[in-house]
Scaffold this motif. Structure first.
Motif: not given
Length: 89
Positions: A27-31
């Motif tokens: 559940r990361l905000e970006q890669d």
């Protein structure tokens, strides 16, 4: 202008796919970056199993647990998705 070799293109596709899997499972905000480690990003052993299961569901490829633990960096795990480079289970 030079063209990328087909192998490099496929490697980049696999890296992008692993980045996507890490982003969704963790559940990361970006890669994640290609050199980011799953556990440094907050991964756990339970989340590792989610990654393995997700790859199997989406790609039809079962990565042995021991291979995952030897390849916890995005770029390394991407190599595990290349059937020509994978070690036999």
């Amino acid at each position: 202008m030079t063209m990328a070799s087909p192998g490099l293109v496929h490697d980049e596709d696999r890296i992008r796919y692993v980045q996507s899997v890490f982003r969704r499972v963790l559940r990361l905000e970006q890669d994640a970056a290609p050199d980011d480690d799953f556990f440094v990003l907050g991964g756990t052993s339970l989340a590792a199993m989610e990654v393995i299961d997700l790859i199997e569901r989406e790609r039809g490829l079962r990565i042995p647990v021991r291979n995952f633990y030897r390849s916890t960096v995005v770029r390394e795990l991407a190599l595990e998705l290349d059937p020509s480079r994978r070690e036999a289970p």
